[in-house]
Every structure is written in C-alpha cells, then in structure tokens.
Design a protein around this motif. Structure first.
Motif, PDB file in Angstrom:
ATOM      1  N   THR A 221       7.341  -0.911   9.778  1.00 33.93           N
ATOM      2  CA  THR A 221       6.582  -1.352  10.952  1.00 33.93           C
ATOM      3  C   THR A 221       6.505  -2.876  11.009  1.00 33.93           C
ATOM      4  O   THR A 221       6.158  -3.526  10.026  1.00 33.93           O
ATOM      5  CB  THR A 221       5.164  -0.765  10.925  1.00 33.93           C
ATOM      6  OG1 THR A 221       5.243   0.670  10.883  1.00 33.93           O
ATOM      7  CG2 THR A 221       4.371  -1.198  12.153  1.00 33.93           C
ATOM      8  N   ALA A 222       6.837  -3.419  12.168  1.00 35.37           N
ATOM      9  CA  ALA A 222       6.770  -4.870  12.389  1.00 35.37           C
ATOM     10  C   ALA A 222       5.948  -5.130  13.635  1.00 35.37           C
ATOM     11  O   ALA A 222       6.089  -4.434  14.643  1.00 35.37           O
ATOM     12  CB  ALA A 222       8.167  -5.459  12.545  1.00 35.37           C
ATOM     13  N   ILE A 223       5.074  -6.131  13.586  1.00 38.67           N
ATOM     14  CA  ILE A 223       4.178  -6.442  14.693  1.00 38.67           C
ATOM     15  C   ILE A 223       4.748  -7.585  15.523  1.00 38.67           C
ATOM     16  O   ILE A 223       5.109  -8.642  14.983  1.00 38.67           O
ATOM     17  CB  ILE A 223       2.781  -6.837  14.171  1.00 38.67           C
ATOM     18  CG1 ILE A 223       2.234  -5.762  13.228  1.00 38.67           C
ATOM     19  CG2 ILE A 223       1.822  -7.087  15.329  1.00 38.67           C
ATOM     20  CD1 ILE A 223       2.044  -4.416  13.866  1.00 38.67           C
ATOM     21  N   ALA A 224       4.831  -7.366  16.838  1.00 40.31           N
ATOM     22  CA  ALA A 224       5.184  -8.412  17.810  1.00 40.31           C
ATOM     23  C   ALA A 224       6.436  -9.197  17.414  1.00 40.31           C
ATOM     24  O   ALA A 224       6.466 -10.433  17.519  1.00 40.31           O
ATOM     25  CB  ALA A 224       4.004  -9.360  18.001  1.00 40.31           C
ATOM     26  N   GLY A 225       7.462  -8.486  16.968  1.00 38.21           N
ATOM     27  CA  GLY A 225       8.718  -9.134  16.633  1.00 38.21           C
ATOM     28  C   GLY A 225       8.747  -9.817  15.288  1.00 38.21           C
ATOM     29  O   GLY A 225       9.744 -10.454  14.937  1.00 38.21           O
ATOM     30  N   GLY A 226       7.677  -9.701  14.506  1.00 41.80           N
ATOM     31  CA  GLY A 226       7.639 -10.309  13.182  1.00 41.80           C
ATOM     32  C   GLY A 226       8.399  -9.478  12.155  1.00 41.80           C
ATOM     33  O   GLY A 226       9.028  -8.475  12.488  1.00 41.80           O
ATOM     34  N   PRO A 227       8.336  -9.880  10.890  1.00 38.81           N
ATOM     35  CA  PRO A 227       9.021  -9.135   9.846  1.00 38.81           C
ATOM     36  C   PRO A 227       8.299  -7.826   9.550  1.00 38.81           C
ATOM     37  O   PRO A 227       7.085  -7.701   9.802  1.00 38.81           O
ATOM     38  CB  PRO A 227       8.955 -10.080   8.642  1.00 38.81           C
ATOM     39  CG  PRO A 227       7.723 -10.895   8.878  1.00 38.81           C
ATOM     40  CD  PRO A 227       7.645 -11.074  10.368  1.00 38.81           C
ATOM     41  N   PRO A 228       9.009  -6.819   9.020  1.00 39.33           N
ATOM     42  CA  PRO A 228       8.364  -5.563   8.650  1.00 39.33           C
ATOM     43  C   PRO A 228       7.246  -5.785   7.640  1.00 39.33           C
ATOM     44  O   PRO A 228       7.381  -6.586   6.715  1.00 39.33           O
ATOM     45  CB  PRO A 228       9.505  -4.739   8.046  1.00 39.33           C
ATOM     46  CG  PRO A 228      10.750  -5.315   8.638  1.00 39.33           C
ATOM     47  CD  PRO A 228      10.473  -6.782   8.795  1.00 39.33           C
ATOM     48  N   ALA A 229       6.140  -5.105   7.835  1.00 38.61           N
ATOM     49  CA  ALA A 229       5.011  -5.221   6.918  1.00 38.61           C
ATOM     50  C   ALA A 229       5.341  -4.502   5.613  1.00 38.61           C
ATOM     51  O   ALA A 229       5.740  -3.337   5.643  1.00 38.61           O
ATOM     52  CB  ALA A 229       3.761  -4.624   7.549  1.00 38.61           C
ATOM     53  N   PRO A 230       5.207  -5.165   4.474  1.00 36.48           N
ATOM     54  CA  PRO A 230       5.492  -4.508   3.203  1.00 36.48           C
ATOM     55  C   PRO A 230       4.460  -3.432   2.897  1.00 36.48           C
ATOM     56  O   PRO A 230       3.268  -3.607   3.171  1.00 36.48           O
ATOM     57  CB  PRO A 230       5.421  -5.659   2.190  1.00 36.48           C
ATOM     58  CG  PRO A 230       4.512  -6.665   2.822  1.00 36.48           C
ATOM     59  CD  PRO A 230       4.739  -6.548   4.306  1.00 36.48           C
ATOM     60  N   TRP A 231       4.914  -2.333   2.357  1.00 31.55           N
ATOM     61  CA  TRP A 231       4.096  -1.214   1.899  1.00 31.55           C
ATOM     62  C   TRP A 231       3.284  -0.571   3.015  1.00 31.55           C
ATOM     63  O   TRP A 231       3.491   0.598   3.342  1.00 31.55           O
ATOM     64  CB  TRP A 231       3.166  -1.653   0.755  1.00 31.55           C
ATOM     65  CG  TRP A 231       2.404  -0.507   0.149  1.00 31.55           C
ATOM     66  CD1 TRP A 231       2.868   0.435  -0.720  1.00 31.55           C
ATOM     67  CD2 TRP A 231       1.018  -0.179   0.393  1.00 31.55           C
ATOM     68  NE1 TRP A 231       1.864   1.325  -1.036  1.00 31.55           N
ATOM     69  CE2 TRP A 231       0.720   0.973  -0.366  1.00 31.55           C
ATOM     70  CE3 TRP A 231       0.013  -0.753   1.165  1.00 31.55           C
ATOM     71  CZ2 TRP A 231      -0.532   1.562  -0.369  1.00 31.55           C
ATOM     72  CZ3 TRP A 231      -1.248  -0.157   1.165  1.00 31.55           C
ATOM     73  CH2 TRP A 231      -1.508   0.978   0.408  1.00 31.55           C
ATOM     74  N   VAL A 232       2.359  -1.305   3.631  1.00 34.71           N
ATOM     75  CA  VAL A 232       1.458  -0.709   4.606  1.00 34.71           C
ATOM     76  C   VAL A 232       2.201  -0.196   5.834  1.00 34.71           C
ATOM     77  O   VAL A 232       1.744   0.721   6.512  1.00 34.71           O
ATOM     78  CB  VAL A 232       0.363  -1.720   5.026  1.00 34.71           C
ATOM     79  CG1 VAL A 232       0.941  -2.847   5.876  1.00 34.71           C
ATOM     80  CG2 VAL A 232      -0.764  -1.013   5.755  1.00 34.71           C
ATOM     81  N   GLY A 233       3.391  -0.755   6.121  1.00 34.91           N
ATOM     82  CA  GLY A 233       4.142  -0.349   7.295  1.00 34.91           C
ATOM     83  C   GLY A 233       5.146   0.751   7.049  1.00 34.91           C
ATOM     84  O   GLY A 233       5.931   1.077   7.944  1.00 34.91           O
TER      85      GLY A 233
END
Length: 249
Positions: A69-81
């Motif tokens: 999961t990545a928010i607003a075009g940012g990098p994928p969230a580690p672990w939580v995503g």
C-alpha cells in the motif's frame, strides 16, 4: 424517469486525480453464492440496492494478500501496508446507475490498517489472526476474528483447475470500479481502477466459514458456492470518494 444502470465494462474507466492510494491484490480466491436480491436488500447502505444478473445477485467470500500500500503516489508503506485479508461482499448499484461493491466484513491482520480503514473511510474492517499456506497450486486461507465472545473463523482451500475464464458472470463479479460505503451519515462511492482480472476456474478443496453467518447471511456457507475462481492478482489505485448521489461523469 429511471436512471439507466451503467454497462458492465471489462476495461477500467478513467480515474480522475487526485489518487489517494495504490496497492496490489494477490493470490485472490473468489467464492460466490447466488441469492435472491430481496434476501440481502436490508444489508445495503441507504441509496444503494442489490445489483443483479439474470434476476440473481451474489454474495462473495474473497480471501487474498494485500501488498505494498502506497499513499498519494508515495513509496509503499513497510509492513503496515502488506497483510492478509478476507472480505465478505455484495454487489451494488446506486441511484445514479453506478455499479459497485458493498463490503459487509473486511477481516485483516494489521490492527493499524483496520483502525485507519474504519476511521478514514468507514469500512467494516475487523482485526483478525490470519494465515496463508501454499502447497503446490493449493492455497489455504485461514482467519479468526479477534473479538470477545464465541470465535468466528474461516478456513478456505482452493485450487486452480482450468484455463482462463472471462464470461458475462465473471465480468459482472469482478469488473467493479468502486465501492459503496455508509460513513458520517451519508453513502459514499470510492472509485478505483485496475487491469481486467486474469481469472482461472478453481475448485474448493475445503470450506469451513463463519464469516458469512457473522455478517448476517445465515447458513449460506453450508452449501457449495455456485462459482469459484482464482487470480494471481492485479495492481489497484483508488481515487477521491464522492457521494453516491453524485451523477456519473
């Protein structure tokens, strides 16, 4: 004058910016039961009705891996995503003719993601202990809701058994470009986009599910599903939510 229902379209519509988040849905099993629309009508949010194909609507049990999961075009969230998820879902159409999905339960193994989904979007996320085992081409998904009271568990094993499938029913069930959800006293439509699902016919090897009953669907899981499919997955992007009463663009 009645508003026409949008056609089922296999190719995704244009998704206006801003894009809120992106993620991948992998190792996805689709188990579906055909039901009378009137039997589930009470489970839909205000302003949304069951969508039907040939006089029947469907209840879906969909376990999968959610990854990156990545928010607003940012990098994928580690672990939580990245986590396992199992959804109980229905098929919807709103007063503007826009087709979508209504989730009754979204079991997920990340408590932070559960809290965020419930708070920000009003989605029915539930924290669960979950597992996924691969044995050759057999996938076994397990979930147990974390809650007081009697345990609610789901255990599903599926195996792809055939060539790619892409018929009217498959498109009706998977060519869904948004979801309907009740939140903050209103009914919203949250749009998304992804490539056409690569689907294969599959067989259920094991089904011991309590999520359907816990979502208000009685003993539906006691009979075999009417349609089973498997997909390696797709990458999805979500756009800005709009009120379900907002006319289609």
């Amino acid at each position: 004058m009645a508003v026409p229902i949008e056609p089922v379209q296999a190719d995704p519509p244009f998704l206006p910016r801003p894009h809120l988040l992106s993620q991948r849905w992998l190792d996805v099993a689709f188990l579906h039961w055909a039901v009378d629309p009137d039997a589930v009508r009470h489970l839909f949010p205000s302003g949304v009705a069951p969508d039907a194909l040939d006089g029947q609507t469907y209840v879906g049990l969909v376990p999968f891996r959610l990854v990156g999961t990545a928010i607003a075009g940012g990098p994928p969230a580690p672990w939580v995503g990245t986590f396992l998820e199992t959804n109980v879902r229905l098929y919807s159409v709103d007063a503007t003719g826009r087709r979508g999905v209504v989730f009754l339960t979204m079991a997920a193994e990340r408590a932070i993601a559960v809290a965020a989904g419930r708070t920000v979007f009003g989605l029915p996320y539930r924290w669960a202990r979950m597992g996924l085992r691969h044995d050759g081409d057999l996938r076994t998904y397990a979930a147990r809701l974390v809650r007081p009271g009697p345990p609610v568990r789901s255990r599903v094993s599926v195996r792809p058994v055939g060539p790619a499938i892409d018929g009217p029913l498959e498109r009706f069930l998977t060519a869904r470009w948004g979801l309907h959800v009740a939140h903050l006293g209103r009914t919203w439509y949250l749009p998304n986009t992804h490539v056409t699902w690569p689907l294969h016919r599959a067989e259920v090897q094991e089904l011991d599910d309590g999520l359907l009953a816990a979502a208000g669907l009685g003993d539906l899981a006691r009979r075999p599903p009417d349609h089973v499919a498997f997909s390696a997955g797709v990458a999805a992007t979500f756009g800005r939510p709009v009120l379900a009463s907002t006319p289609r663009i």
